[in-house]
Design a protein around this motif. Structure first.
Motif, PDB file in Angstrom:
ATOM      1  N   MET A 385       0.829  -1.196   0.000  1.00  0.00           N
ATOM      2  CA  MET A 385       0.000   0.000   0.000  1.00  0.00           C
ATOM      3  C   MET A 385       0.870   1.255   0.000  1.00  0.00           C
ATOM      4  O   MET A 385       0.557   2.243  -0.678  1.00  0.00           O
ATOM      5  CB  MET A 385      -0.942  -0.009   1.209  1.00  0.00           C
ATOM      6  N   THR A 386       1.968   1.210   0.752  1.00  0.00           N
ATOM      7  CA  THR A 386       2.908   2.340   0.729  1.00  0.00           C
ATOM      8  C   THR A 386       3.452   2.556  -0.674  1.00  0.00           C
ATOM      9  O   THR A 386       3.554   3.689  -1.155  1.00  0.00           O
ATOM     10  CB  THR A 386       4.063   2.104   1.701  1.00  0.00           C
ATOM     11  N   GLY A 387       3.791   1.459  -1.341  1.00  0.00           N
ATOM     12  CA  GLY A 387       4.287   1.556  -2.712  1.00  0.00           C
ATOM     13  C   GLY A 387       3.274   2.164  -3.659  1.00  0.00           C
ATOM     14  O   GLY A 387       3.629   2.933  -4.561  1.00  0.00           O
ATOM     15  N   THR A 388       1.985   1.857  -3.453  1.00  0.00           N
ATOM     16  CA  THR A 388       0.933   2.454  -4.272  1.00  0.00           C
ATOM     17  C   THR A 388       0.882   3.967  -4.047  1.00  0.00           C
ATOM     18  O   THR A 388       0.717   4.752  -4.994  1.00  0.00           O
ATOM     19  CB  THR A 388      -0.428   1.829  -3.937  1.00  0.00           C
ATOM     20  N   GLY A 389       1.016   4.384  -2.775  1.00  0.00           N
ATOM     21  CA  GLY A 389       1.070   5.813  -2.486  1.00  0.00           C
ATOM     22  C   GLY A 389       2.272   6.479  -3.123  1.00  0.00           C
ATOM     23  O   GLY A 389       2.179   7.615  -3.613  1.00  0.00           O
ATOM     24  N   LEU A 390       3.402   5.781  -3.146  1.00  0.00           N
ATOM     25  CA  LEU A 390       4.607   6.340  -3.750  1.00  0.00           C
ATOM     26  C   LEU A 390       4.442   6.560  -5.249  1.00  0.00           C
ATOM     27  O   LEU A 390       5.074   7.454  -5.824  1.00  0.00           O
ATOM     28  CB  LEU A 390       5.803   5.424  -3.495  1.00  0.00           C
ATOM     29  N   MET A 391       3.595   5.758  -5.891  1.00  0.00           N
ATOM     30  CA  MET A 391       3.334   5.975  -7.316  1.00  0.00           C
ATOM     31  C   MET A 391       2.707   7.350  -7.542  1.00  0.00           C
ATOM     32  O   MET A 391       3.045   8.053  -8.498  1.00  0.00           O
ATOM     33  CB  MET A 391       2.422   4.867  -7.851  1.00  0.00           C
ATOM     34  N   GLY A 392       1.790   7.740  -6.646  1.00  0.00           N
ATOM     35  CA  GLY A 392       1.201   9.076  -6.745  1.00  0.00           C
ATOM     36  C   GLY A 392       2.234  10.162  -6.544  1.00  0.00           C
ATOM     37  O   GLY A 392       2.244  11.177  -7.257  1.00  0.00           O
ATOM     38  N   ALA A 393       3.127   9.970  -5.548  1.00  0.00           N
ATOM     39  CA  ALA A 393       4.179  10.956  -5.297  1.00  0.00           C
ATOM     40  C   ALA A 393       5.122  11.064  -6.492  1.00  0.00           C
ATOM     41  O   ALA A 393       5.560  12.161  -6.861  1.00  0.00           O
ATOM     42  CB  ALA A 393       4.951  10.580  -4.034  1.00  0.00           C
ATOM     43  N   GLU A 394       5.435   9.929  -7.119  1.00  0.00           N
ATOM     44  CA  GLU A 394       6.311   9.944  -8.290  1.00  0.00           C
ATOM     45  C   GLU A 394       5.657  10.691  -9.445  1.00  0.00           C
ATOM     46  O   GLU A 394       6.323  11.436 -10.187  1.00  0.00           O
ATOM     47  CB  GLU A 394       6.632   8.506  -8.708  1.00  0.00           C
ATOM     48  N   ALA A 395       4.333  10.539  -9.589  1.00  0.00           N
ATOM     49  CA  ALA A 395       3.629  11.265 -10.645  1.00  0.00           C
ATOM     50  C   ALA A 395       3.664  12.769 -10.390  1.00  0.00           C
ATOM     51  O   ALA A 395       3.805  13.566 -11.329  1.00  0.00           O
ATOM     52  CB  ALA A 395       2.183  10.769 -10.733  1.00  0.00           C
ATOM     53  N   VAL A 396       3.539  13.180  -9.127  1.00  0.00           N
ATOM     54  CA  VAL A 396       3.629  14.610  -8.794  1.00  0.00           C
ATOM     55  C   VAL A 396       5.017  15.140  -9.143  1.00  0.00           C
ATOM     56  O   VAL A 396       5.160  16.247  -9.684  1.00  0.00           O
ATOM     57  CB  VAL A 396       3.313  14.837  -7.306  1.00  0.00           C
TER      58      VAL A 396
END
Length: 673
Positions: A385-396
């Motif tokens: 789940m943390t990794g999924t959140g990191l995908m959003g941060a990477e997109a930002v």
């Protein structure tokens, strides 16, 4: 404001009382309270900075006020409030003023904790992160650490530790550092280039934890406490307690304080049985905060937070009648917020990003996704789940990097765009406004800056307390030596001169005041080749710069004394370093430039050892080492005797430039600039 203002307010109050103006009386009361708040804030600052300090080496106990942060040259700094001072026969109570601590060792302490410190105490009144300080503890050694007495700090630090340990498996990823910024406002591990990209794209407010973060936190907090909060009043009371915890977790930055105070006003109103709309919540929160802490009025973060919130409130319904409604509402709020903060951005930074509204509309849902999903994953210790959140941060980050170097508006251009926008509101002026807007967009989009100079040109760029020298020739050849401490200043200087390609980038040595501005430079201009001294492995901006250049396919070389580069009209000769030195300053690359019948000596920050090894180096122009600090051999300066000596220096507390250095150069016949 003093006795005269008090008398004025008193006379006005009498007149209003006679006139029985309740609204005027209320305004007068607020004005009087604001005046008192300002006087008290100034008094607190003055009392702190004028407190007597027992100078010398001391041992003291203190409470940590701010978390340690990396400062220049590897030192860590934080502030403390002393409680006891060591004496020959034990401890003496000392309710001392706030002090700044600098240490060269890695420190594992957090705000609220108790420490015992040994160090050299000196009087050094000033400001640190908006707070007044009275002195400095240098070369400090932390001898003992105790937990906070305050249970709120115990809980808040525990949450921070949990978030940081949950992100530990992803250490080294910029997206993990950005997610820490979304959750707790901690961006210490975010690369300098990405921090600059967020600022230049208008997205940096997402890591200045604010209203949306408060809303997400309260939603999770109420879910967690639902079993013990059956009614709206109990939920409001528990929400107020949660806000206090949130303030400690996010370290009470001004934007957090504004957002939390606004939420507290709404919750307090609900407990009292009446509703409070957004404007009333904002107005009452700002008024209450400024009455308690008048110095917030001068904090740029607080100003931007208040202006942006007012803009959101004003623009949320701007295009609400269009569909899809959610998209137009988001665009209206974002555009309005950007207009509201534009005057402050222009005053502080000199430019506003044109693409910021669109970047914010695209990034906002990604930030919410990353914060919510990533936050749950971090707190629960569930790495997928943390990794999924990191995908959003990477997109930002991808949005920030791609939009950072899109055009920015200066004061004149921003005023012109404002006038065009105002004209567009009038039906008869709308066609002219559309034409003017099209012309303005074309001018913004076209590459700017002058063409190549008529002959070889050396420019010492104004990058503040640091070095950056630009060499250009008539055939379009460009050489850049160092980049100063601020990427924004460097990029603005290069953009204004039309620099889109650098034939040779020379990094003289690893210190931040020469390298930080260069991090991410390959994403801004095309760099053909990089020279640097053999100083890798020290960490920081220097290593980030070299790694970024290698990843971009740039030719990276460590030149030796005797190397020569012929680039158009520019001839560059490497004179040093002649050997390995203990000090990175002495290990600076020393470059002699020959062009147009003149010579220039660019020596980095070499000090007495390297100067002795090199011997006198006469030149027409000398870039004086180390911002003119008293670290040079005065005899060497006199013997090198340039026609023009340039000191690249900015506002500083180091005493640069040294009066002795200037005196020696002038006595030797140099024109000192």
């Amino acid at each position: 404001m003093g006795l005269w203002s008090a008398a004025l307010f008193g006379m006005t109050g009498v007149l209003l009382a006679v006139g029985r103006s309740r609204r005027g009386a209320l305004l007068l009361a607020v004005a009087c309270a604001g005046s008192v708040s300002g006087v008290l804030a100034a008094g607190r600052a003055m009392a702190t900075m004028t407190t007597a300090i027992p100078e010398g080496r001391h041992t003291l106990t203190a409470a940590v006020i701010t978390d340690p942060v990396d400062s220049r040259f590897g030192a860590e700094t934080f502030t403390v409030e002393p409680t006891h001072l060591g004496a020959a026969d034990g401890w003496v109570a000392w309710d001392g003023p706030r002090l700044i601590v600098t240490t060269n060792e890695s420190v594992d302490v957090a705000a609220g904790e108790r420490v015992v410190i040994k160090g050299r105490l000196t009087t050094s009144p000033g400001w640190y992160r908006g707070d007044p300080i009275a002195g400095r503890l240098s070369d400090a050694v932390i001898l003992a650490v105790g937990p906070p007495h305050d249970p709120l700090f115990l809980a808040g630090n525990g949450v921070r530790d949990r978030i940081q340990s949950g992100l530990a498996p992803f250490d080294g990823r910029a997206s993990a550092a950005l997610l820490a910024g979304f959750l707790i406002g901690d961006v210490r591990d975010l690369p300098d280039a990405d921090s600059e990209a967020l600022r230049r794209s208008g997205l940096s407010h997402f890591v200045a934890v604010s209203g949306s973060n408060v809303a997400l936190f309260l939603a999770g907090w109420w879910l967690l406490t639902a079993p013990v909060t059956p009614g709206p009043r109990s939920r409001s009371a528990v929400g107020l307690a949660g806000l206090a915890l949130f303030l400690v977790v996010t370290r009470w930055e001004p934007s957090v304080v504004r957002a939390s105070a606004m939420a507290a006003m709404v919750l307090g109103a609900r407990m009292s049985g009446f509703a409070l709309d957004g404007w009333a919540a904002l107005g009452s929160a700002v008024t209450a905060l400024l009455l308690v802490s008048g110095d917030l009025a001068g904090d740029v973060g607080f100003q931007l937070s208040v202006a942006a919130t007012a803009g959101v409130l004003a623009g949320a319904g701007m295009w609400a009648d269009r569909g899809p409604r959610w998209a137009w509402a988001a665009l209206g709020a974002t555009v309005s917020a950007q207009i509201a903060v534009a005057p402050i951005l222009l005053m502080v930074f000199g430019t506003v990003p044109v693409a910021a509204p669109l970047a914010n509309v695209v990034a906002a849902p990604l930030v919410a996704w990353a914060t919510a999903i990533g936050g749950i994953g971090v707190l629960a210790g569930f790495e997928p789940m943390t990794g999924t959140g990191l995908m959003g941060a990477e997109a930002v980050l991808a949005i920030a990097r791609s939009s950072a170097d899109l055009p920015h508006l200066g004061p004149t251009a921003a005023l012109g765009c404002g006038l065009i926008g105002a004209a567009a509101l009038h039906p008869r002026l709308r066609p002219a406004a559309v034409m003017a807007g099209a012309v303005a967009l074309a001018m913004i989009a076209l590459p700017g800056g002058p063409g190549p100079p008529d002959g070889p040109e050396l420019t010492v760029l104004d990058v503040g307390q640091g070095d950056s020298v630009l060499l250009r020739g008539p055939e379009g050849e460009v050489v850049l030596i160092d980049g100063g401490p601020d990427a924004a200043l460097l990029r603005s200087a290069l953009r204004s001169r039309g620099v889109r390609r650098i034939d040779l980038l020379i990094v003289t040595h690893l210190h931040a005041d020469h390298t930080t501005g260069l991090v991410g430079i390959t994403e801004f201009v095309n760099v053909e080749r990089v020279w640097h001294p053999e100083q890798e492995g020290e960490g920081g901006a220097f290593d980030d710069l070299i790694a970024g250049a290698e990843a971009a396919g740039v030719v990276v070389e460590v030149p030796e004394a005797g190397w020569v580069a012929e680039i158009g009209s520019l001839r560059l000769e490497v004179l040093g370093p002649l050997r390995r030195y203990a000090s990175p300053n002495d290990g600076s690359l020393v470059i002699r430039v020959v062009a147009g019948g003149h010579t220039a000596l660019l020596v980095g920050d070499i000090e007495t050892f390297a100067q002795h090894d090199l011997g006198p180096l006469p030149a027409d122009v000398l870039k004086v080492p180390h911002q003119g600090a008293a670290t040079s051999d005065l005899d060497w300066l006199a013997a090198s005797a340039p026609s023009v000596a340039v000191i690249s220096v900015g506002p500083n507390t180091f005493g640069h430039p040294s009066p002795e250095v200037i005196e020696v150069l002038e006595r030797a016949g140099a024109r000192v600039m």
